[in-house]
Design a protein around this motif. Structure first.
Motif, mmCIF file in Angstrom:
data_model
loop_
_atom_site.group_PDB
_atom_site.id
_atom_site.type_symbol
_atom_site.label_atom_id
_atom_site.label_comp_id
_atom_site.label_asym_id
_atom_site.label_seq_id
_atom_site.Cartn_x
_atom_site.Cartn_y
_atom_site.Cartn_z
ATOM 1 N N ALA A 1 0.263 -25.974 18.993
ATOM 2 C CA ALA A 1 -0.622 -26.950 18.066
ATOM 3 C C ALA A 1 -1.664 -26.959 18.567
ATOM 4 C CB ALA A 1 0.155 -28.412 17.984
ATOM 5 N N ARG A 2 -2.182 -27.305 19.649
ATOM 6 C CA ARG A 2 -3.470 -27.357 20.112
ATOM 7 C C ARG A 2 -4.655 -26.071 20.272
ATOM 8 N NH1 ARG A 2 -0.403 -30.422 24.452
ATOM 9 N NH2 ARG A 2 -1.326 -28.714 25.902
ATOM 10 N N VAL A 3 -3.628 -24.820 20.583
ATOM 11 C CA VAL A 3 -4.364 -23.569 20.370
ATOM 12 C C VAL A 3 -4.670 -23.335 18.985
ATOM 13 C CG1 VAL A 3 -4.062 -20.974 20.620
ATOM 14 C CG2 VAL A 3 -2.969 -22.591 22.319
ATOM 15 N N TYR A 4 -4.018 -23.745 17.968
ATOM 16 C CA TYR A 4 -4.359 -23.575 16.492
ATOM 17 C C TYR A 4 -5.442 -24.475 16.181
ATOM 18 C CZ TYR A 4 -3.220 -22.998 11.618
ATOM 19 O OH TYR A 4 -3.000 -22.660 10.208
ATOM 20 N N ASP A 5 -5.254 -25.798 16.817
ATOM 21 C CA ASP A 5 -6.463 -26.823 16.595
ATOM 22 C C ASP A 5 -7.892 -26.019 17.136
ATOM 23 O OD1 ASP A 5 -7.658 -29.510 16.078
ATOM 24 O OD2 ASP A 5 -8.232 -29.035 18.202
ATOM 25 N N TRP A 6 -7.637 -25.220 18.172
ATOM 26 C CA TRP A 6 -8.925 -24.579 18.673
ATOM 27 C C TRP A 6 -9.533 -23.544 17.799
ATOM 28 C CZ3 TRP A 6 -10.433 -19.901 20.101
ATOM 29 C CH2 TRP A 6 -11.647 -19.771 20.872
ATOM 30 N N LEU A 7 -8.409 -22.852 17.157
ATOM 31 C CA LEU A 7 -8.940 -21.814 16.338
ATOM 32 C C LEU A 7 -9.456 -22.207 14.942
ATOM 33 C CD1 LEU A 7 -5.562 -19.370 16.741
ATOM 34 C CD2 LEU A 7 -7.849 -18.966 17.747
ATOM 35 N N LEU A 8 -8.982 -23.450 14.634
ATOM 36 C CA LEU A 8 -9.550 -24.025 13.120
ATOM 37 C C LEU A 8 -11.120 -24.835 13.655
ATOM 38 C CD1 LEU A 8 -6.184 -25.431 11.706
ATOM 39 C CD2 LEU A 8 -7.801 -23.446 11.001
ATOM 40 N N GLY A 9 -11.456 -24.774 14.954
ATOM 41 C CA GLY A 9 -12.672 -25.408 15.515
ATOM 42 C C GLY A 9 -12.267 -26.826 15.670
ATOM 43 N N ALA B 1 9.613 -34.923 17.166
ATOM 44 C CA ALA B 1 10.940 -33.940 16.944
ATOM 45 C C ALA B 1 10.663 -32.311 16.986
ATOM 46 C CB ALA B 1 11.741 -34.359 15.686
ATOM 47 N N ASP B 2 11.878 -31.703 17.459
ATOM 48 C CA ASP B 2 11.803 -30.238 17.588
ATOM 49 C C ASP B 2 12.473 -29.695 16.646
ATOM 50 O OD1 ASP B 2 12.041 -27.580 18.758
ATOM 51 O OD2 ASP B 2 11.222 -28.620 20.677
ATOM 52 N N VAL B 3 11.893 -28.456 15.851
ATOM 53 C CA VAL B 3 12.655 -27.819 14.939
ATOM 54 C C VAL B 3 13.839 -27.136 15.499
ATOM 55 C CG1 VAL B 3 11.245 -25.639 15.355
ATOM 56 C CG2 VAL B 3 12.121 -26.120 13.069
ATOM 57 N N ARG B 4 14.029 -26.933 16.784
ATOM 58 C CA ARG B 4 14.992 -26.360 17.454
ATOM 59 C C ARG B 4 16.446 -27.681 17.367
ATOM 60 N NH1 ARG B 4 10.778 -25.602 20.490
ATOM 61 N NH2 ARG B 4 10.091 -23.260 20.996
ATOM 62 N N GLN B 5 16.180 -28.675 16.793
ATOM 63 C CA GLN B 5 17.135 -29.568 16.449
ATOM 64 C C GLN B 5 17.087 -29.907 15.029
ATOM 65 O OE1 GLN B 5 15.993 -32.383 19.569
ATOM 66 N NE2 GLN B 5 17.626 -31.663 20.799
ATOM 67 N N TYR C 1 6.026 -35.680 8.500
ATOM 68 C CA TYR C 1 5.759 -34.766 9.169
ATOM 69 C C TYR C 1 6.588 -34.700 10.513
ATOM 70 C CZ TYR C 1 1.198 -34.555 6.807
ATOM 71 O OH TYR C 1 0.187 -34.414 5.907
ATOM 72 N N ALA C 2 6.559 -33.718 10.962
ATOM 73 C CA ALA C 2 7.522 -33.555 12.523
ATOM 74 C C ALA C 2 6.675 -32.408 13.295
ATOM 75 C CB ALA C 2 8.941 -32.904 12.203
ATOM 76 N N ASP C 3 6.473 -32.827 14.629
ATOM 77 C CA ASP C 3 6.005 -32.035 15.409
ATOM 78 C C ASP C 3 6.429 -32.428 16.870
ATOM 79 O OD1 ASP C 3 3.152 -29.777 15.273
ATOM 80 O OD2 ASP C 3 3.924 -30.675 17.172
ATOM 81 N N ASN C 4 6.445 -31.351 17.896
ATOM 82 C CA ASN C 4 6.980 -31.614 19.110
ATOM 83 C C ASN C 4 6.051 -32.023 20.111
ATOM 84 O OD1 ASN C 4 6.371 -29.181 19.466
ATOM 85 N ND2 ASN C 4 8.046 -28.335 20.660
ATOM 86 N N ASP C 5 4.727 -31.821 19.847
ATOM 87 C CA ASP C 5 3.351 -32.072 20.732
ATOM 88 C C ASP C 5 3.192 -33.690 20.701
ATOM 89 O OD1 ASP C 5 1.619 -32.038 22.416
ATOM 90 O OD2 ASP C 5 0.182 -30.542 21.172
ATOM 91 N N PRO C 6 3.131 -34.125 21.643
ATOM 92 C CA PRO C 6 3.173 -35.645 21.606
ATOM 93 C C PRO C 6 1.290 -36.210 21.540
ATOM 94 C CG PRO C 6 3.876 -35.059 23.955
ATOM 95 C CD PRO C 6 3.710 -33.593 23.132
ATOM 96 N N ILE C 7 0.462 -34.957 21.489
ATOM 97 C CA ILE C 7 -0.819 -35.244 21.122
ATOM 98 C C ILE C 7 -0.908 -35.404 19.735
ATOM 99 C CG2 ILE C 7 -1.844 -32.898 20.893
ATOM 100 C CD1 ILE C 7 -4.147 -33.866 22.269
ATOM 101 N N VAL C 8 0.103 -34.831 18.786
ATOM 102 C CA VAL C 8 0.214 -34.798 17.479
ATOM 103 C C VAL C 8 0.600 -36.170 17.017
ATOM 104 C CG1 VAL C 8 1.005 -33.855 15.568
ATOM 105 C CG2 VAL C 8 0.680 -32.255 17.247
ATOM 106 N N LEU C 9 1.460 -36.767 17.852
ATOM 107 C CA LEU C 9 1.895 -38.097 17.548
ATOM 108 C C LEU C 9 0.628 -39.154 17.740
ATOM 109 C CD1 LEU C 9 4.015 -40.707 17.234
ATOM 110 C CD2 LEU C 9 4.492 -40.361 19.623
ATOM 111 N N ARG C 10 -0.346 -39.005 18.853
ATOM 112 C CA ARG C 10 -1.266 -39.687 19.051
ATOM 113 C C ARG C 10 -2.294 -39.646 17.679
ATOM 114 N NH1 ARG C 10 -4.514 -38.987 24.400
ATOM 115 N NH2 ARG C 10 -2.829 -39.849 25.183
#
Length: 261
Positions: A18-26, A127-131, A99-108
């Motif tokens: 998620a954070r790598v994608y954020d970097w790619l989007l600027g 939450a994690d899509v693996r569950q 929305y659901a994501d497993n990266d804590p920074i997304v929650l923040r």
């Protein structure tokens, strides 16, 4: 906006998709470990990320214009405006989005940025899509699964290797959706630029991020039993329902929208 859990700890020693994608989007919500992965990716990765996000905007808007007012977006990523709820609630102010994501920074960031219209609702699950069963159980607290729901899986499934059985995960999620629901999906591929495949895989491997880009024939089964909306399963810049048409460029993503019969 309400959060699903208390704040988990953010691990800044390991990169996260998620954070790598954020970097790619600027974006600015990433750390040096994420930037290191991004900087070793092919230069075209930035354009691919932007084209993928533009597809999400087009598809979400089209669904909202056609009456869909409930969305379950898994693998949300760090909110980059306009986000899915802003697109949808700009058309359907009463729409409800989970929305659901497993990266804590997304929650923040979700706590501050994923604000809903007064008429609608925006909820975030750590939450994690693996569950998938756990996600569905908690999503039912906000969404009415007796009415159509749009399931959004954008730039997510290529981070699930084969041994985690992403096809089963998608079947479980789609199987919970009522008739008239939709699957909105994008998936990383090297079909249009095979010369970049090795470099891309090596960058993510160095960051200890699993990556399983898939061919068209490997992406097709995610839509098994569903009715693909025209233009079908195509590259990101080829999917549109309304003019103006996007600029036709090489893409690192297959995309599609399909209806649950």
């Amino acid at each position: 906006m309400t959060a699903g859990v208390s704040r988990p700890r953010i691990d800044t020693s390991k990169p996260h998709p998620a954070r790598v994608y954020d970097w790619l989007l600027g974006g600015k919500d990433n750390y040096p470990v994420d930037q290191q992965v991004g900087e070793t990716l092919p230069e075209e990765a930035r354009g691919n990320a932007a084209r993928n996000r533009a597809f999400m905007h087009r598809a979400a808007a089209w669904l909202a214009k056609n009456g869909v007012d409930q969305f379950l977006d898994i693998g949300t990523g760090i909110p980059t405006e306009p986000n899915l709820h802003q697109i949808v609630q700009g058309i359907r102010p009463d729409a409800r989005i989970v929305y659901a994501d497993n990266d804590p920074i997304v929650l923040r960031h979700a706590e501050a940025l994923l604000t809903s219209t007064p008429q609608g609702a925006t909820h975030f699950l750590h939450a994690d899509v693996r569950q998938p069963e756990a996600i569905l159980e908690r999503a039912r607290e906000v969404l009415d699964f007796d009415r159509p729901v749009a399931l959004s899986l954008i730039a997510l499934l290529h981070f699930l290797p084969d041994d985690e059985d992403p096809y089963r995960i998608v079947r479980t999620l789609v199987g919970a959706l009522p008739s008239g629901s939709h699957l909105l999906l994008s998936h990383g591929t090297a079909d249009q630029h095979p010369e970049l495949k090795q470099e891309t895989e090596a960058a993510y491997k160095k960051g200890a991020i699993p990556l399983r880009m898939r061919t068209r024939s490997e992406v097709e089964p995610f839509f098994a039993g569903l009715e693909l909306v025209a233009p079908g399963l195509v590259f990101a810049t080829e999917w549109y329902r309304e003019e103006p048409a996007p600029v036709q460029e090489r893409s690192g993503f297959y995309v599609g929208v399909a209806r649950v019969p």
